[in-house]
Design an enzyme around this catalytic site. Structure first.
Site, PDB file in Angstrom:
ATOM      1  CG  HIS A   1      -1.448   6.117  -2.558  1.00  0.00           C
ATOM      2  ND1 HIS A   1      -2.607   5.906  -3.266  1.00  0.00           N
ATOM      3  CD2 HIS A   1      -1.694   5.698  -1.291  1.00  0.00           C
ATOM      4  CE1 HIS A   1      -3.516   5.396  -2.454  1.00  0.00           C
ATOM      5  NE2 HIS A   1      -2.994   5.250  -1.255  1.00  0.00           N
TER       6      HIS A   1
ATOM      7  CG  HIS B   1      -1.918   1.072   1.301  1.00  0.00           C
ATOM      8  ND1 HIS B   1      -3.054   0.999   2.082  1.00  0.00           N
ATOM      9  CD2 HIS B   1      -1.965   2.291   0.711  1.00  0.00           C
ATOM     10  CE1 HIS B   1      -3.749   2.116   1.975  1.00  0.00           C
ATOM     11  NE2 HIS B   1      -3.097   2.932   1.147  1.00  0.00           N
TER      12      HIS B   1
ATOM     13  CG  ASP C   1      -1.573   5.760   2.741  1.00  0.00           C
ATOM     14  OD1 ASP C   1      -1.882   5.472   1.572  1.00  0.00           O
ATOM     15  OD2 ASP C   1      -2.382   6.296   3.532  1.00  0.00           O
ATOM     16  CG  ASP C   2       0.023   8.956   0.454  1.00  0.00           C
ATOM     17  OD1 ASP C   2       0.055   8.856  -0.780  1.00  0.00           O
ATOM     18  OD2 ASP C   2      -0.980   8.660   1.140  1.00  0.00           O
TER      19      ASP C   2
ATOM     20  CD  GLU D   1      -7.447   6.766   4.604  1.00  0.00           C
ATOM     21  OE1 GLU D   1      -7.992   6.701   3.480  1.00  0.00           O
ATOM     22  OE2 GLU D   1      -6.374   7.386   4.798  1.00  0.00           O
TER      23      GLU D   1
ATOM     24  CG  HIS E   1      -7.692   3.390  -0.174  1.00  0.00           C
ATOM     25  ND1 HIS E   1      -7.006   2.793  -1.200  1.00  0.00           N
ATOM     26  CD2 HIS E   1      -6.798   4.197   0.467  1.00  0.00           C
ATOM     27  CE1 HIS E   1      -5.748   3.222  -1.170  1.00  0.00           C
ATOM     28  NE2 HIS E   1      -5.600   4.067  -0.172  1.00  0.00           N
TER      29      HIS E   1
HETATM   30  N1  ADE Z   1      -4.547   8.706  -1.951  1.00  0.00           N
HETATM   31  C1  ADE Z   1      -3.311   8.795  -1.453  1.00  0.00           C
HETATM   32  N2  ADE Z   1      -3.306   8.468  -0.156  1.00  0.00           N
HETATM   33  C2  ADE Z   1      -4.577   8.144   0.179  1.00  0.00           C
HETATM   34  C3  ADE Z   1      -5.218   7.720   1.363  1.00  0.00           C
HETATM   35  N3  ADE Z   1      -4.554   7.548   2.508  1.00  0.00           N
HETATM   36  N4  ADE Z   1      -6.545   7.505   1.339  1.00  0.00           N
HETATM   37  C4  ADE Z   1      -7.228   7.688   0.213  1.00  0.00           C
HETATM   38  N5  ADE Z   1      -6.675   8.081  -0.922  1.00  0.00           N
HETATM   39  C5  ADE Z   1      -5.356   8.307  -0.954  1.00  0.00           C
HETATM   40 ZN    ZN Z   2      -3.758   4.779   0.579  1.00  0.00          ZN
END
Ligand code: ADE
Ligand code: ZN
Length: 349
Positions: free
Chosen positions: A27, A25, A286-287, A208, A205
């Site tokens: 992005h 996971h 994630d990011d 969350e 997703h």
């Molecule tokens: N796009 C990038 N990070 C995300 C996240 N945590 N939740 C939903 N969309 C995303």
């Molecule tokens: Zn994500």
């Protein structure tokens, strides 16, 4: 199952860093570091509304998912040409390899780019070439998952899928991301049904920020194989039972959940409870450029905050391989390396 030896808490960070693992996971646009945003803006002659790398980084303070997405989409606007996508993915894969990530399944958001006139071929070919080069040069395995933006319409997702299909050999599946609340999975029932017919892997997703009902509909309506995040599942005992029974993996992202205020503090994160409820949880970044850490930072920090042990570490790394879409022979080889890494760790005491 391998009997995990006891390992003192002070040695856990070293163990977590050294064990082989998969990341499921991430992005790729969320791996764009401020330094690379500035370099790409300069290369593409684009103005940025921040005076410096430090000024941009200091804008990374979020109150919820949407407050992050606004700045994340602005950051991605410096990506224009195939080499930009290549450089971004190559940088992530080099960084991941340093965390002993042996396999990564990488999300990308084509609509973020095609809406600005970037050809989808530039996006997919640039990312795919980076995956191939990283395998040859770094020995890291990786594949791509195309995500639909859920704040846009299903028609837009269907049109994006059609544009991507000539390049279908370059991605293994589809996902669903962006603003969750108000955009339930069932909004994308037709496009996921089409992807299922095409033999693509399916993830979404869900849970969350959104309710357990969104996890249910991701499973029952979209027929996804994994849930991205899914941390809200513990609010629904029947859902926990379903996820456990069908061994549906959850790709959990602790630092993301902390930075987007899903949990007040990292010590409040429910990763340990998810594992102890018998769910196939994994840890992911994630990011990472926005949330202050790559995969090993996520592991080390969440273990320190919630008091998890070597047994949890082994389970999480093992789950990351089991939950991946890699061939069974690769999974077995990585699981063997995982066991060896734990044995070696104890021998060198
Ligand atoms: N796009 C990038 N990070 C995300 C996240 N945590 N939740 C939903 N969309 C995303
Ligand atoms: Zn994500």
């Amino acid at each position: 199952m391998f009997k995990v030896p006891p390992i003192p808490a002070q040695r856990l960070p070293e163990l977590l860093r050294s064990m082989p693992k998969a990341e499921l996971h991430i992005h790729i646009e969320g791996s764009l570091e401020p330094e690379l945003i500035f370099a790409l803006a300069e290369r593409n002659h684009l103005p940025l509304p921040y005076a410096s790398v430090e000024a941009l980084r200091s804008a990374y303070a979020f109150s919820n998912l949407q407050s992050f997405l606004d700045i994340y989409y602005a950051g991605a606007s410096v990506l224009l040409h195939e080499p930009d996508f290549y450089d971004m993915a190559r940088a992530y894969l080099a960084r991941a390899a340093r965390d002993n990530v042996v396999h990564a399944e990488i999300f990308f958001d084509p609509q973020t780019h095609t809406a600005r006139g970037v050809p989808i071929e530039s996006v997919i070919n640039g990312l795919h070439r980076a995956c191939e080069d990283a395998r040859a040069e770094l020995g890291i395995s990786s594949s791509l998952i195309l995500c639909f933006l859920r704040h846009l319409s299903e028609e837009d997702a269907l049109a994006t899928l059609e544009q991507a299909l000539p390049l279908q050999d370059k991605f293994i599946g589809v996902g669903l991301d962006s603003s969750e609340v108000g955009h339930p999975p069932e909004k994308f029932a037709r496009v996921f049904a089409r992807c299922r017919e095409l033999g693509l892997h399916l993830v979404a997703h869900a849970g969350e920020e959104g309710p357990p009902a969104y996890i249910w509909s991701a499973l029952e309506v979209l027929h996804v194989e994994r849930i991205d995040h899914g941390v809200q599942a513990l609010r629904d005992p029947a859902l926990v039972q379903r996820l456990a029974q069908d061994r549906i993996p959850l790709t959990v992202c602790p630092l993301s959940n902390q930075k987007l205020c899903v949990f007040p503090q990292l010590k409040d994160h429910n990763l340990k409870q998810l594992l102890e409820a018998g769910l196939m949880a994994t840890v992911n970044s994630d990011d990472p450029a926005y949330f202050g850490g790559y995969l090993n930072d996520n592991l080390v920090q969440v273990f320190a905050a919630t008091g998890m042990t070597a047994r949890h570490a082994y389970q999480l790394a093992f789950n990351s391989f089991e939950a991946s879409f890699a061939p069974e022979s690769d999974k077995r080889a990585w699981e063997h390396r995982l066991k060896e890494s734990f044995e070696r760790f104890v021998e060198h005491d």
